[in-house]
Write an enzyme that holds these catalytic residues in place. Structure first.
Site, mmCIF file in Angstrom:
data_model
loop_
_atom_site.group_PDB
_atom_site.id
_atom_site.type_symbol
_atom_site.label_atom_id
_atom_site.label_comp_id
_atom_site.label_asym_id
_atom_site.label_seq_id
_atom_site.Cartn_x
_atom_site.Cartn_y
_atom_site.Cartn_z
ATOM 1 N N ASN A 119 0.835 -1.188 0.000
ATOM 2 C CA ASN A 119 0.000 0.000 0.000
ATOM 3 C C ASN A 119 0.878 1.249 0.000
ATOM 4 O O ASN A 119 2.086 1.174 -0.165
ATOM 5 C CB ASN A 119 -0.946 -0.041 1.207
ATOM 6 C CG ASN A 119 -2.287 0.620 0.907
ATOM 7 O OD1 ASN A 119 -2.336 1.641 0.244
ATOM 8 N ND2 ASN A 119 -3.358 0.023 1.402
ATOM 9 N N HIS A 152 27.991 6.359 9.584
ATOM 10 C CA HIS A 152 28.463 6.295 10.963
ATOM 11 C C HIS A 152 28.844 4.869 11.351
ATOM 12 O O HIS A 152 28.431 3.912 10.690
ATOM 13 C CB HIS A 152 27.376 6.806 11.919
ATOM 14 C CG HIS A 152 26.105 6.027 11.822
ATOM 15 N ND1 HIS A 152 25.110 6.341 10.922
ATOM 16 C CD2 HIS A 152 25.672 4.931 12.486
ATOM 17 C CE1 HIS A 152 24.110 5.482 11.046
ATOM 18 N NE2 HIS A 152 24.426 4.611 11.986
ATOM 19 N N THR A 200 13.108 -6.573 15.052
ATOM 20 C CA THR A 200 14.567 -6.493 15.091
ATOM 21 C C THR A 200 15.231 -7.848 15.267
ATOM 22 O O THR A 200 16.458 -7.924 15.330
ATOM 23 C CB THR A 200 15.010 -5.565 16.242
ATOM 24 O OG1 THR A 200 14.527 -6.091 17.482
ATOM 25 C CG2 THR A 200 14.470 -4.152 16.042
ATOM 26 N N LYS A 201 14.433 -8.910 15.374
ATOM 27 C CA LYS A 201 15.000 -10.243 15.489
ATOM 28 C C LYS A 201 14.210 -11.197 14.597
ATOM 29 O O LYS A 201 13.091 -10.893 14.174
ATOM 30 C CB LYS A 201 14.960 -10.733 16.935
ATOM 31 C CG LYS A 201 13.556 -10.895 17.500
ATOM 32 C CD LYS A 201 13.618 -11.395 18.945
ATOM 33 C CE LYS A 201 12.206 -11.613 19.505
ATOM 34 N NZ LYS A 201 12.245 -12.122 20.908
ATOM 35 N N ARG A 216 7.348 -10.311 19.998
ATOM 36 C CA ARG A 216 7.187 -11.688 20.482
ATOM 37 C C ARG A 216 6.145 -12.386 19.613
ATOM 38 O O ARG A 216 5.474 -11.763 18.788
ATOM 39 C CB ARG A 216 6.723 -11.689 21.943
ATOM 40 C CG ARG A 216 5.325 -11.126 22.141
ATOM 41 C CD ARG A 216 4.978 -10.927 23.598
ATOM 42 N NE ARG A 216 3.570 -10.603 23.789
ATOM 43 C CZ ARG A 216 3.040 -9.408 23.600
ATOM 44 N NH1 ARG A 216 3.802 -8.402 23.195
ATOM 45 N NH2 ARG A 216 1.754 -9.209 23.800
#
Length: 226
Positions: A119, A152, A200-201, A216
């Site tokens: 979308n 960075h 993030t995992k 989770r």
């Protein structure tokens, strides 16, 4: 009236579509006009050979910048910038809506599986690899990024943290609106990413509803339909 409006939109998209097809595809494939690129997409870095379609070619099988008349706000104009030594591949038909951003950096690759849809206002920022399976559905305002951005560097106990890692999204995955899929993440087949999630995992088990903060498994053994 709707059909007339759609035809006029396609007509307005023809100049940019012709330019895009012949800019990135070999002449024999470009003449088939597989890409329909709407005027709201800004094109920057493009070169021959960076785009590949791994299926039979049909006119307008891949639509980029498609406009829908719904209540989703149009935040940004779309933007495509492809580094000359990068690659973006499509394994079949795809629809990428208004405001889509696609950017590839040097030596990176994005793959979209067949029957892909996202979308409005979604972004794909690739420095390594983003691999998206077949039959993937994405809501609006979704960010897929396999890198930390910028030049960075982050150090942990004197060791430099890796700035980029590949992302793998399986087949038949639904990513709900306002979600973020970040570097190094794998999402297994038949999963649903809940609204406003930041993943993030990795989640390597199939058929789960995932989300929350921290992320989770919310529900196991799910099924979903488009």
């Amino acid at each position: 009236m709707f059909e007339l409006r759609r035809r006029l939109e396609i007509l307005s998209a023809l100049p940019k579509s012709i330019y895009f097809n012949f800019k990135v595809l070999p002449w024999k494939k470009a003449i088939r006009m597989p890409f329909l690129v709407y005027p709201n997409i800004k094109l920057r870095k493009l070169s021959k050979g960076v785009v590949k379609i791994n299926s039979d070619l049909h006119p307008f099988m891949i639509k980029v910048g498609l406009v829908y008349n719904d209540d989703v706000p149009k935040i940004n104009l779309g933007y495509i910038s492809l580094a000359s030594n990068s690659r973006i591949e499509f394994n079949g038909n795809a629809e990428l809506s208004y405001g889509v951003i696609i950017k590839t950096c040097n030596n990176s690759k994005i793959t979209f599986g067949k029957n892909f849809f996202c979308n409005k206002n979604c972004s794909f920022i690739c420095s390594s690899k983003i691999n998206i399976g077949n039959d993937v559905l994405m809501g609006w305002n979704i960010n897929i990024r396999d890198n930390d951005g910028g030049n960075h560097k982050i150090f942990v106990e004197g060791n430099m943290k890796e700035n980029k890692k590949p992302i793998y999204i399986g087949n038949h995955v639904w990513i709900c609106s306002y979600s973020h899929i970040l570097k190094g993440v794998t999402i297994a087949d038949n999963c649903v990413v809940a609204y406003n999630s930041c993943i993030t995992k990795s989640f390597i088990e199939k058929s789960n509803l995932i989300g929350g903060n921290p992320t989770r498994i919310i529900q196991e053994h799910i099924e979903w339909q488009r």
